[in-house]
Motif scaffolding. Structure first.
Motif, PDB file in Angstrom:
ATOM      1  N   THR A  75      48.742 -47.070   2.430  1.00 25.54           N
ATOM      2  CA  THR A  75      50.039 -47.114   2.540  1.00 25.54           C
ATOM      3  C   THR A  75      50.483 -45.833   1.884  1.00 25.54           C
ATOM      4  O   THR A  75      51.637 -45.332   2.170  1.00 25.54           O
ATOM      5  N   ASP A  76      49.879 -45.059   1.065  1.00 23.90           N
ATOM      6  CA  ASP A  76      50.405 -43.757   0.457  1.00 23.90           C
ATOM      7  C   ASP A  76      50.834 -42.832   1.560  1.00 23.90           C
ATOM      8  O   ASP A  76      50.158 -42.464   2.682  1.00 23.90           O
ATOM      9  N   GLY A  77      51.903 -42.365   1.802  1.00 21.42           N
ATOM     10  CA  GLY A  77      52.370 -41.215   2.397  1.00 21.42           C
ATOM     11  C   GLY A  77      52.926 -41.958   3.790  1.00 21.42           C
ATOM     12  O   GLY A  77      53.384 -41.256   4.695  1.00 21.42           O
ATOM     13  N   THR A  78      53.008 -43.342   3.837  1.00 22.09           N
ATOM     14  CA  THR A  78      53.582 -43.975   4.933  1.00 22.09           C
ATOM     15  C   THR A  78      55.002 -44.669   4.643  1.00 22.09           C
ATOM     16  O   THR A  78      55.689 -44.505   3.421  1.00 22.09           O
TER      17      THR A  78
ATOM     18  N   LYS B 128      46.756 -48.752  -1.753  1.00 24.67           N
ATOM     19  CA  LYS B 128      47.163 -47.685  -1.880  1.00 24.67           C
ATOM     20  C   LYS B 128      46.711 -46.613  -0.847  1.00 24.67           C
ATOM     21  O   LYS B 128      47.517 -45.902  -0.307  1.00 24.67           O
ATOM     22  N   GLU B 129      45.367 -46.733  -0.383  1.00 23.28           N
ATOM     23  CA  GLU B 129      44.790 -45.912   0.438  1.00 23.28           C
ATOM     24  C   GLU B 129      45.387 -45.999   1.914  1.00 23.28           C
ATOM     25  O   GLU B 129      45.653 -45.077   2.760  1.00 23.28           O
TER      26      GLU B 129
ATOM     27  N   GLU C  48      55.281 -47.125   1.683  1.00 21.93           N
ATOM     28  CA  GLU C  48      54.967 -46.865   0.294  1.00 21.93           C
ATOM     29  C   GLU C  48      55.867 -47.313  -0.658  1.00 21.93           C
ATOM     30  O   GLU C  48      55.266 -48.050  -1.588  1.00 21.93           O
TER      31      GLU C  48
ATOM     32  N   THR D 278      54.915 -50.327  -3.301  1.00 22.90           N
ATOM     33  CA  THR D 278      55.068 -49.949  -4.909  1.00 22.90           C
ATOM     34  C   THR D 278      55.987 -50.850  -5.651  1.00 22.90           C
ATOM     35  O   THR D 278      55.570 -51.135  -6.708  1.00 22.90           O
TER      36      THR D 278
END
Length: 822
Positions: A272-275, A269-270, A278, A282
RNA sequence: GCCGGAGUGGCGGAACUGGCAGACGCACCGGACUUAAAAUCCGGCGAUCCUUACCGAUCGUACCGGUUCGAUCCCGGUCUCCGGCACCA
């Protein structure tokens, strides 16, 4: 003495005598050598099955034999009495688990007595009694105080329809065993014991267990699964994070072409979040959620992965490689992340081919049949390092130590060990188990119950609806309590313990089973421990035996157990089969001990089970075989009667060679039974030698034997030899022989080596290794004399006439081999 | 896939340290006892061949090979069955 062998009358009579005289009560004694003999205690499921009968028959023979050999024998029995079936019975029939369990214990204890099993009943334990589980709780608190018990979130099987937690064995094909709905997952805070802190010692000390079957030691070794290698940090590009991986193959570091994270890895998550990635990530994770544990861990599952849009740098050569997530990497082993070397790992190879990732060989097989630049499969064997900078040319296995050295000096990585063994999840969302003696206080967090308040009793105001997280939540009186630290309102833990904890220390409790002030008296434990011989089913080869070793080591570390290993010798008995399959209700091939006892008696049941197969092998049930064992006991009963009559007649005339044969058969049987029972637990061959003795007794009688003294000695020796196996008939015959005390007060008979000697022996004569003649010669000739004899004999001489003798081999009392040419 | 264990008559099994393969039991066959049967006691019982018979010969411990005077046993390989672990990096 009755004319006919009336098994049922005889067995009832002697069982009552043994009970009255408490024949098998034991205490610490300075004048005798101790022997602690133990069979795995049963779960009180209702009635004994043949597996139980076999287990306890083996133990009972050993116990009775050892008593007669003069040992002070501790042979106790008890009940592994907590567990799911009692609770299921409560839900189904409305019987309280305690009642159900007590009734089963009563029934099974009666059956054990009917089979003539010899125990010190004063030491009986049942793990569901507060006087016992008080100490299971006490041990848990010691674990907690020593930092070896902790809480962690873990998913449990959850049936949405029954609204309850399910044990793994209650989940059948991913569905609830009771209602058939699909089983889901729910995260619960659960207690763990840090068995991994003991992994190294549990592994290393296996080497000291010479009395254990190699098979069991190997199974434990594999279960603990020690892997040595290195942890290496791979910096993540455009990030301050370093990806830590564990590898057993540092020699392949130059062949890394991608990295893989377990889907549950926190970096996923760290990073990929905001990429852009994401959404895809998910979705990938969501799909994995639907898989059951079994599917998820299956080797046949197609490897699925996804590039997460980030890269890591190989710290050894600076190469930038892509980071993937994939279903084949597990979060709970190593660091939850791997370096992938497709050229030299089969799983990575499969994945690389599927996702068209580069394959860089770094170990050259040195085999012209293998093209390293066009591998058809991963090359996992030994070879010479290539494409690996300064390490090129080295043997890869030998280079591992150098590379780890290099990693440590440059700060890239460290030497590391990993175990397959995981910490032990002991929380069960059940009623019928030992309450976990912990209290949750809003101010102080988790605190243990005070030791002087133990046991934390199982409440009785509980509903067995089969619903909810744990039945204990339905008891108002149980949950509310006060904090043992601040005194404020607090709540008890409502989970109970895995029943494997109850059975991990019961053998220590037997040393001092009625002690209410402490877990056991240290001097008593020091006298009895370790268990000299433990006997049970191989199905406990891993879990029970590993947990028991773990508990013993822990209790030893905190100064309670006198030993670090509980079981000196272990015998794993084979299964009882019928028609080639394990007896089971569903197959309809169950033979109940009751019907056999009824028809033939306990002695016959025991004799058959012990005779049909050596203890560690499978035993095929045979009705005809049972019949044969019964016939043998009748035969024994008759011949002893005949011999006692000859003895009573009082004739003293010796009967020549017939008597010599009988004396020899008797001494041979004593020697054989002594060795087979005392040294190797081969009861089947011990019994066959007794049968040979009985056959010899019939021969002597047929030959007109009348010597009263010999008749009495033979009859009594037979009774003594058979008494560990078939105790009732032997007590009866012993009494018929004119004795008033129990046969188990007698010393084991000794044998006379001289009586075993033969005057003449038959030796085989081989020419070039093939048997050509047999010679009767005086016993005890030397090899040379034997050869002379053979060469001179008229049956051999013609066979070698005119041939050149190359070599002559003589084995005294056995054979002669003459090697000739021409 | 990896790690263990096992494979011997019609059947369960024995041969413990490389020395007569098949102890002991079951099943089966025969004899004695019995009016008869059951029970009991005694005897036979790996295969093939030779022989009227006796005697005897050859083969035989899953399969192929090796070491050895000699292998069920030790070594190498193959097959089958059973058990354990199994995406453990």
């Amino acid at each position: 003495m009755m004319k006919k062998y009336e098994h049922s009358e005889i067995e009832k009579k002697w069982q009552a005598v043994w009970e009255r005289d408490a024949l098998f009560k034991t205490g610490e004694r300075a004048d005798k050598e101790k022997y602690y003999l133990l069979e795995m205690f049963p779960y009180p499921s209702g009635k004994l099955h043949m597996g139980h009968v076999r287990n306890y028959s083996i133990g009972d023979v050993a116990a009775r034999f050892l008593v007669m050999k003069g040992y002070n024998v501790l042979h106790p029995m008890g009940w592994d009495a907590f567990g799911l079936p009692a609770e299921n019975a409560a839900i189904k029939n409305g019987i309280h688990p305690y009642i159900w369990t007590k009734e089963n214990i009563k029934e099974m204890r009666t059956q054990q007595k009917q089979l003539g099993f010899m125990y010190d009943w004063d030491r009986e334990v049942a793990t569901c009694n507060p006087g016992y589980y008080k100490w299971t709780q006490w041990i848990f608190i010691q674990f907690y105080k020593n930092g070896l018990a902790y809480k962690k979130k873990n998913p449990v099987n959850w049936c949405p329809s029954c609204e309850t937690v399910l044990a793994n064995e209650q989940v059948v094909d991913g569905c609830c065993e009771r209602c058939g709905s699909a089983v889901g997952k729910r995260d619960l805070d659960q207690w763990y014991l840090k068995i991994t802190d003991y992994a190294d010692r549990l592994l290393a000390d296996l080497d000291t267990l010479d009395g254990w079957p190699a098979k069991v030691k190997t199974m434990q070794k594999n279960w603990i699964g020690k892997s040595t290698g290195a942890e290496v940090d791979f910096p993540v590009t455009n990030s301050d994070k370093k990806l830590k991986i564990f590898t057993t193959r540092p020699d392949t570091l130059f062949g890394v072409t991608y990295m893989v994270l377990a889907p549950e890895h926190p970096y996923v998550k760290e990073l990929t979040d905001g990429t852009d990635h994401e959404a895809a990530v998910t979705e990938f994770l969501a799909q994995l959620q639907y898989l059951s544990d079994i599917d998820r861990n299956s080797t046949t599952l197609e490897k699925e992965g996804l590039f997460i849009g980030r890269y890591a740098v190989n710290p050894l050569n600076g190469a930038e490689v892509p980071i993937y997530i994939a279903n084949y990497v597990l979060m709970d082993y190593g660091t939850g992340a791997i370096m992938a070397v497709p050229a030299h790992d089969t799983r990575d190879f499969e994945f690389a081919v599927k996702y068209e990732l580069p394959i860089i060989p770094v170990v050259d097989p040195g085999d012209p049949a293998i093209d390293v630049n066009d591998l058809k499969e991963a090359f996992v064997a030994e070879g010479t390092m290539i494409n690996s900078g300064e390490f090129n040319g080295k043997n890869n296995k030998e280079a591992i130590a150098d590379i780890i050295e290099h990693l440590e000096t440059t700060g890239i990585g460290t030497r590391s060990v990993n175990f397959r063994l995981r910490d032990w999840l002991i929380s069960r969302q059940r009623y019928w188990g030992t309450p976990i003696p912990m209290i949750h206080c809003p101010n102080c967090g988790w605190v243990p119950e005070k030791e002087e308040n133990l046991p934390v009793l199982l409440p009785t105001d509980v509903e067995f609806s089969g619903k909810g997280e744990s039945p204990l939540t339905t008891s108002k009186s149980f949950r509310d309590t006060v904090c043992t630290v601040c005194g404020g309102p607090a709540e008890r833990e409502i989970d109970t313990m895995d029943t494997f904890l109850d059975s991990s220390w019961y053998f220590l409790r037997y040393c001092d089973a009625r002690n209410d002030g402490e877990i056991f008296d240290k001097d008593k434990a020091k006298y009895w421990m370790p268990i000299d011989q433990y006997i049970g089913g191989v199905e406990h080869a891993i879990l029970h035996l590993l947990y028991a070793r773990f508990f013993t080591k822990f209790l030893c570390d905190i100064g309670w157990s006198p030993v670090a290993e509980p079981f000196t010798k272990l015998l794993t008995q084979g299964m009882v089969l019928k028609d080639g399959a394990k007896m089971s209700k569903s197959l309809g091939n169950v033979v109940s001990p009751e019907e056999i006892i009824e028809k033939y008696g306990a002695d016959t049941a025991r004799l058959f089970i012990l005779f049909a197969s050596p203890p560690e092998k499978e035993l095929e049930w045979s009705d005809a075989g049972v019949e044969g064992s019964y016939r043998f006991l009748c035969r024994v009963y008759r011949i002893v009667g005949d011999y006692l009559a000859i003895a009573a007649a009082g004739s003293a005339s010796p009967t020549g060679s017939a008597s010599k044969n009988l004396t020899r058969a008797m001494n041979a049987a004593v020697k054989k039974v002594e060795e087979d029972v005392g040294r190797r637990f081969n009861f089947n061959t011990a019994i066959s030698s007794i049968m040979e003795f009985v056959n010899a007794m019939y021969k002597w009688k047929d030959a007109g034997g009348t010597d009263a003294a010999l008749a009495k000695q033979a009859a009594e020796t037979l009774i003594l030899l058979l008494s560990p196996f078939t105790p009732h008939i032997c007590e009866e015959l012993w009494e018929a022989a004119g004795h008033t005390a129990s046969v188990y007060g007698e010393p084991w008979p000794s044998y006379d080596e001289k009586a075993l000697e033969l005057d003449t022996v038959e030796v085989a004569v081989q020419i070039n290794g093939k048997i050509k003649a047999r010679l009767n010669v005086a016993a005890g000739l030397t090899a040379d004399a034997l050869i002379e004899n053979a060469l001179a004999s008229e049956s051999v001489a013609p066979l070698i006439a005119g041939k050149e003798i190359v070599k002559k081999i003589g084995v005294p009392d056995k054979l002669v081999n003459i090697v000739v040419r021409g």
